[in-house]
Write an enzyme that holds these catalytic residues in place. Structure first.
Site, PDB file in Angstrom:
ATOM      1  CE  LYS A 127      -3.882  -2.322   2.273  1.00 47.22           C
ATOM      2  NZ  LYS A 127      -3.214  -3.631   2.459  1.00 47.22           N
ATOM      3  CE  LYS A 162      -7.952  -0.516   0.169  1.00 46.05           C
ATOM      4  NZ  LYS A 162      -7.175  -0.888  -1.035  1.00 46.05           N
ATOM      5  NE  ARG A 212      -3.651  -9.865  -6.726  1.00 46.94           N
ATOM      6  CZ  ARG A 212      -3.385 -10.324  -5.507  1.00 46.94           C
ATOM      7  NH1 ARG A 212      -2.851 -11.530  -5.356  1.00 46.94           N
ATOM      8  NH2 ARG A 212      -3.648  -9.581  -4.451  1.00 46.94           N
ATOM      9  NE  ARG A 226      -8.874 -10.398  -6.221  1.00 43.46           N
ATOM     10  CZ  ARG A 226      -7.895  -9.795  -5.539  1.00 43.46           C
ATOM     11  NH1 ARG A 226      -7.239 -10.440  -4.600  1.00 43.46           N
ATOM     12  NH2 ARG A 226      -7.559  -8.546  -5.809  1.00 43.46           N
ATOM     13  NE  ARG A 234     -14.109  -7.156   4.293  1.00 44.93           N
ATOM     14  CZ  ARG A 234     -13.981  -7.879   5.410  1.00 44.93           C
ATOM     15  NH1 ARG A 234     -12.835  -7.857   6.069  1.00 44.93           N
ATOM     16  NH2 ARG A 234     -14.978  -8.602   5.858  1.00 44.93           N
ATOM     17  CG  ASP A 274      -5.147  -6.384  -5.621  1.00 45.50           C
ATOM     18  OD1 ASP A 274      -4.948  -7.449  -6.241  1.00 45.50           O
ATOM     19  OD2 ASP A 274      -5.057  -6.279  -4.388  1.00 45.50           O
ATOM     20  CD  GLU A 282      -3.979  -3.643  -1.395  1.00 45.56           C
ATOM     21  OE1 GLU A 282      -3.341  -4.721  -1.320  1.00 45.56           O
ATOM     22  OE2 GLU A 282      -4.883  -3.343  -0.609  1.00 45.56           O
ATOM     23  CG  ASN A 284      -1.008  -7.512  -3.377  1.00 45.55           C
ATOM     24  OD1 ASN A 284      -1.280  -7.344  -2.208  1.00 45.55           O
ATOM     25  ND2 ASN A 284      -1.801  -7.099  -4.355  1.00 45.55           N
TER      26      ASN A 284
END
Length: 314
Positions: A127, A162, A212, A226, A234, A274, A282, A284
């Site tokens: 983040k 968040k 993703r 997702r 979420r 994301d 984001e 990751n």
């Protein structure tokens, strides 16, 4: 044919993984199929002493059999500089224990290839790293200051709050303009942690899914959508998000083209980003997931591309 590699896997307890979803398990199966030798250890079994990085670990064989998916050999202490590869695959939270592990593994990398590069895992928390690309993101701020958070909500109305270093959707809240819980929520966060928060403008396109995208060596290789469960903001599969097939859009490719060279330059071989609607949210790099879901929907085994990239460095 690549030579057989000695591969140590630093992960969470192997007995508790979901073999139908776990990306580390998919990576281990592929390594084993290529003739590589595997060892398993937990991060608590990692030691730095007299300039050596040691781990008490066990040889491991894996198989896709529920309830019988691994066999461990006898535990022994090994010098990780004698390994060819270490996969750093324990799940976040990205706390001081996680950061300490990156400092320890830095002592052996790159002679022993650590995937992902521990220096850049430490320097690229999901983040915070993403904030280097503000033009690709929804409006976002990182702050401790309740006044700044309130000003942000006055401007944008719908917001997402968040914690910076959690994972799996933990502690993520969607606050609408009329929601009276903002002050109480900020007080709760302040009591639990000294860390600032990420505050983000809510993107309604999340109702159609949070995409993703997996990048290998900086190149987009596959994606899964997702979709949040009814009544849930979420989309994480840990909290009921529904995976579905998805294709990369022109905007997705534009985002990947912007960030891909930076990922490659940092030695971040396996990355999951994301994307909601047209926005990157984001990046990751700690322990990305999604390999098995992509394989089920698209028939593409991205663990092969990841191991190709690893073997090219050995």
């Amino acid at each position: 044919m690549a030579r057989a590699l000695k591969v140590a896997v630093q992960m969470d307890p192997i007995e508790s993984i979901n073999i139908d979803a776990d990306s580390t398990f998919a990576l281990m199966l592929e390594a084993q199929a290529r003739g590589h030798q595997l060892w398993f250890y937990l991060v608590k079994n990692l030691t730095l002493a007299s300039g050596k990085v040691l781990a008490r670990m066990q040889p491991v064989e894996v198989r896709r059999e529920k309830g019988n998916h691994f066999t461990l050999g006898e535990a022994a202490e090994h010098d990780l500089s004698g390994m060819d590869v270490v996969l750093m695959r324990q799940d976040p939270p990205f706390d001081m224990a996680y950061i300490t592990a990156t400092h320890i593994l830095e002592h052996i990398h790159p002679k022993t290839l650590v995937v992902n590069d521990p220096v850049h895992v430490r320097n690229a928390p999901e983040k915070l790293f993403v904030m280097h690309f503000p033009d690709l993101m929804p409006e976002t701020m990182i702050t401790h200051d309740p006044l700044e958070v309130r000003k942000f909500r006055e401007k944008h109305g719908d917001i997402i709050v968040k914690p910076l270093f959690a994972n799996g959707g933990a502690g993520v809240f969607h606050l609408r303009p009329e929601d009276g819980n903002l002050n109480a929520l900020l007080e709760l966060y302040a009591e639990r942690s000294r860390e600032p928060l990420m505050i983000q403008k809510y993107v309604p396109a999340v109702r159609q899914g949070d995409k993703r995208i997996i990048l290998v060596d900086g190149e987009p290789m596959g994606a899964i959508n997702r979709v949040p469960a009814s009544g849930e903001s979420r989309s994480n599969m840990h909290v009921g998000g529904r995976p579905e097939a998805v294709k990369l859009t022109e905007r997705d490719r534009e985002i990947c083209a912007r960030i891909g060279p930076e990922l490659k330059a940092r030695g971040l071989i396996f990355v999951g980003i994301d994307v909601i609607g047209d926005y990157l949210t984001e990046i990751n790099v700690t322990s990305p997931t999604g390999l098995q879901e992509i394989a089920r929907f698209d028939g593409v085994n991205l663990e092969k591309a990841i191991w190709d990239a690893i073997e090219a460095r050995r």
